[in-house]
Design a protein around this motif. Structure first.
Motif, mmCIF file in Angstrom:
data_model
loop_
_atom_site.group_PDB
_atom_site.id
_atom_site.type_symbol
_atom_site.label_atom_id
_atom_site.label_comp_id
_atom_site.label_asym_id
_atom_site.label_seq_id
_atom_site.Cartn_x
_atom_site.Cartn_y
_atom_site.Cartn_z
ATOM 1 N N GLY A 195 53.774 32.698 47.488
ATOM 2 C CA GLY A 195 52.007 33.566 47.715
ATOM 3 C C GLY A 195 52.412 34.688 47.592
ATOM 4 O O GLY A 195 50.910 35.069 46.909
ATOM 5 N N GLY A 196 53.575 35.428 46.835
ATOM 6 C CA GLY A 196 53.362 36.708 45.993
ATOM 7 C C GLY A 196 52.670 37.179 44.695
ATOM 8 O O GLY A 196 53.008 37.774 44.086
ATOM 9 N N TYR A 197 53.007 35.661 44.164
ATOM 10 C CA TYR A 197 52.642 35.327 43.124
ATOM 11 C C TYR A 197 51.097 35.100 41.953
ATOM 12 O O TYR A 197 50.481 35.519 41.544
ATOM 13 N N TYR A 198 50.509 35.640 43.515
ATOM 14 C CA TYR A 198 48.460 35.385 43.307
ATOM 15 C C TYR A 198 48.043 35.235 44.555
ATOM 16 O O TYR A 198 48.406 35.854 45.868
ATOM 17 N N ARG A 199 46.398 35.911 44.275
ATOM 18 C CA ARG A 199 45.620 36.276 45.463
ATOM 19 C C ARG A 199 44.560 35.319 45.583
ATOM 20 O O ARG A 199 43.945 35.090 44.021
ATOM 21 N N ILE A 200 43.941 34.571 46.511
ATOM 22 C CA ILE A 200 42.801 33.840 46.308
ATOM 23 C C ILE A 200 42.282 34.208 46.681
ATOM 24 O O ILE A 200 42.139 34.618 48.916
ATOM 25 N N GLU A 201 41.137 34.806 46.624
ATOM 26 C CA GLU A 201 39.908 35.611 47.540
ATOM 27 C C GLU A 201 39.154 35.210 48.892
ATOM 28 O O GLU A 201 38.763 34.092 48.764
ATOM 29 N N GLY A 202 39.377 35.964 50.014
ATOM 30 C CA GLY A 202 39.170 35.510 51.183
ATOM 31 C C GLY A 202 40.031 34.216 51.564
ATOM 32 O O GLY A 202 39.659 33.931 52.908
ATOM 33 N N VAL A 203 41.089 33.892 51.486
ATOM 34 C CA VAL A 203 42.075 32.878 51.478
ATOM 35 C C VAL A 203 43.648 33.408 51.357
ATOM 36 O O VAL A 203 43.893 32.813 52.896
ATOM 37 N N HIS A 204 43.818 33.641 50.171
ATOM 38 C CA HIS A 204 45.337 34.316 50.494
ATOM 39 C C HIS A 204 44.967 35.740 49.699
ATOM 40 O O HIS A 204 45.488 35.878 48.875
ATOM 41 N N GLY A 231 29.299 34.049 38.663
ATOM 42 C CA GLY A 231 30.203 32.683 39.251
ATOM 43 C C GLY A 231 31.740 33.659 39.717
ATOM 44 O O GLY A 231 31.249 33.856 40.855
ATOM 45 N N TRP A 232 32.685 33.240 38.995
ATOM 46 C CA TRP A 232 34.257 33.238 39.152
ATOM 47 C C TRP A 232 34.711 34.056 38.007
ATOM 48 O O TRP A 232 34.464 34.029 36.800
ATOM 49 N N GLU A 233 35.694 34.467 38.014
ATOM 50 C CA GLU A 233 36.389 34.753 37.343
ATOM 51 C C GLU A 233 38.213 34.797 37.875
ATOM 52 O O GLU A 233 38.821 34.403 39.043
ATOM 53 N N THR A 234 38.795 34.225 36.914
ATOM 54 C CA THR A 234 40.853 33.928 37.147
ATOM 55 C C THR A 234 40.962 35.427 36.392
ATOM 56 O O THR A 234 40.432 35.502 35.125
ATOM 57 N N PHE A 277 50.199 40.285 40.440
ATOM 58 C CA PHE A 277 49.610 38.691 40.019
ATOM 59 C C PHE A 277 48.795 37.865 39.601
ATOM 60 O O PHE A 277 48.114 38.743 39.041
ATOM 61 N N LEU A 278 48.342 36.589 39.154
ATOM 62 C CA LEU A 278 47.286 35.929 39.241
ATOM 63 C C LEU A 278 46.173 35.931 40.134
ATOM 64 O O LEU A 278 46.530 36.322 41.712
ATOM 65 N N PHE A 279 45.447 35.722 40.058
ATOM 66 C CA PHE A 279 44.116 35.752 41.208
ATOM 67 C C PHE A 279 42.784 35.155 41.035
ATOM 68 O O PHE A 279 42.340 34.690 39.771
ATOM 69 N N VAL A 280 41.675 35.040 41.068
ATOM 70 C CA VAL A 280 41.007 34.060 41.074
ATOM 71 C C VAL A 280 39.674 35.037 42.289
ATOM 72 O O VAL A 280 40.041 35.361 43.891
ATOM 73 N N ARG A 303 36.751 33.026 32.750
ATOM 74 C CA ARG A 303 35.253 33.388 33.244
ATOM 75 C C ARG A 303 34.885 31.676 34.119
ATOM 76 O O ARG A 303 34.439 31.692 32.761
ATOM 77 N N HIS A 304 34.097 31.878 35.257
ATOM 78 C CA HIS A 304 33.820 30.266 35.473
ATOM 79 C C HIS A 304 32.294 30.338 36.042
ATOM 80 O O HIS A 304 32.187 31.166 37.142
ATOM 81 N N PRO A 305 31.787 29.050 35.725
ATOM 82 C CA PRO A 305 30.307 29.073 36.379
ATOM 83 C C PRO A 305 30.754 28.385 38.085
ATOM 84 O O PRO A 305 29.615 28.775 38.597
ATOM 85 N N ASP A 306 31.647 28.453 38.556
ATOM 86 C CA ASP A 306 31.853 27.641 39.601
ATOM 87 C C ASP A 306 33.010 27.679 40.409
ATOM 88 O O ASP A 306 34.195 28.215 39.648
ATOM 89 N N GLU A 307 33.352 27.680 41.465
ATOM 90 C CA GLU A 307 34.616 27.958 42.874
ATOM 91 C C GLU A 307 34.985 26.725 42.350
ATOM 92 O O GLU A 307 36.437 26.783 41.649
ATOM 93 N N ALA A 308 34.946 25.510 41.910
ATOM 94 C CA ALA A 308 35.765 24.606 41.461
ATOM 95 C C ALA A 308 36.562 24.604 40.146
ATOM 96 O O ALA A 308 37.812 24.000 39.647
ATOM 97 N N THR A 309 35.716 24.814 38.969
ATOM 98 C CA THR A 309 36.672 25.077 37.465
ATOM 99 C C THR A 309 37.135 26.494 37.442
ATOM 100 O O THR A 309 38.416 25.898 37.547
ATOM 101 N N ALA A 310 36.771 27.691 38.519
ATOM 102 C CA ALA A 310 38.202 28.514 38.451
ATOM 103 C C ALA A 310 39.065 27.831 39.253
ATOM 104 O O ALA A 310 40.720 29.019 39.157
ATOM 105 N N CYS A 311 39.097 27.893 40.401
ATOM 106 C CA CYS A 311 40.415 27.619 41.709
ATOM 107 C C CYS A 311 41.656 26.125 40.066
ATOM 108 O O CYS A 311 42.231 25.961 40.638
ATOM 109 N N ALA A 312 40.670 25.038 40.047
ATOM 110 C CA ALA A 312 41.845 24.037 39.259
ATOM 111 C C ALA A 312 41.992 25.487 37.420
ATOM 112 O O ALA A 312 43.053 24.745 37.222
ATOM 113 N N HIS A 313 41.450 25.972 37.455
ATOM 114 C CA HIS A 313 42.351 27.556 36.470
ATOM 115 C C HIS A 313 43.520 28.226 36.843
ATOM 116 O O HIS A 313 44.374 28.389 36.344
ATOM 117 N N LEU A 314 43.335 28.838 37.814
ATOM 118 C CA LEU A 314 43.992 29.026 38.218
ATOM 119 C C LEU A 314 45.206 28.658 38.785
ATOM 120 O O LEU A 314 46.526 29.404 38.700
#
Length: 77
Positions: free
Chosen positions: A17-26, A45-48, A35-38, A61-72
């Motif tokens: 869990g210390g390797y990443y940050r997911i806005e509003g979730v983790h 849009g969204w950023e990773t 860490f890596l982030f979304v 930079r990503h147009p939507d949440e799904a694309t950003a999450c897949a990238h992370l």
């Protein structure tokens, strides 16, 4: 994939869990030094990216949440 599904996939893949940050979730506390982030990018849009040495650096930079999450997910597994 949304942020909650991303979190579940990372837990299943046993990514610490210390390797990443997911806005509003983790959002680990205390904040790890690196860490890596979304995250949302305003209303446009969204950023990773990576947080290193106190600085956020956007990788993509990503147009939507799904694309950003897949990238992370690809960056971490």
């Amino acid at each position: 994939m949304d942020r909650r599904a991303l979190q579940a996939a990372l837990v299943e893949a046993r990514i610490p869990g210390g390797y990443y940050r997911i806005e509003g979730v983790h959002e680990p506390a205390p904040t790890p030094p690196d860490f890596l982030f979304v995250r949302r990018r305003g209303d446009t849009g969204w950023e990773t990216g990576a947080f290193e040495h106190g600085t956020y650096e956007v990788i993509a930079r990503h147009p939507d949440e799904a694309t950003a999450c897949a990238h992370l997910l690809r960056l971490l597994v």
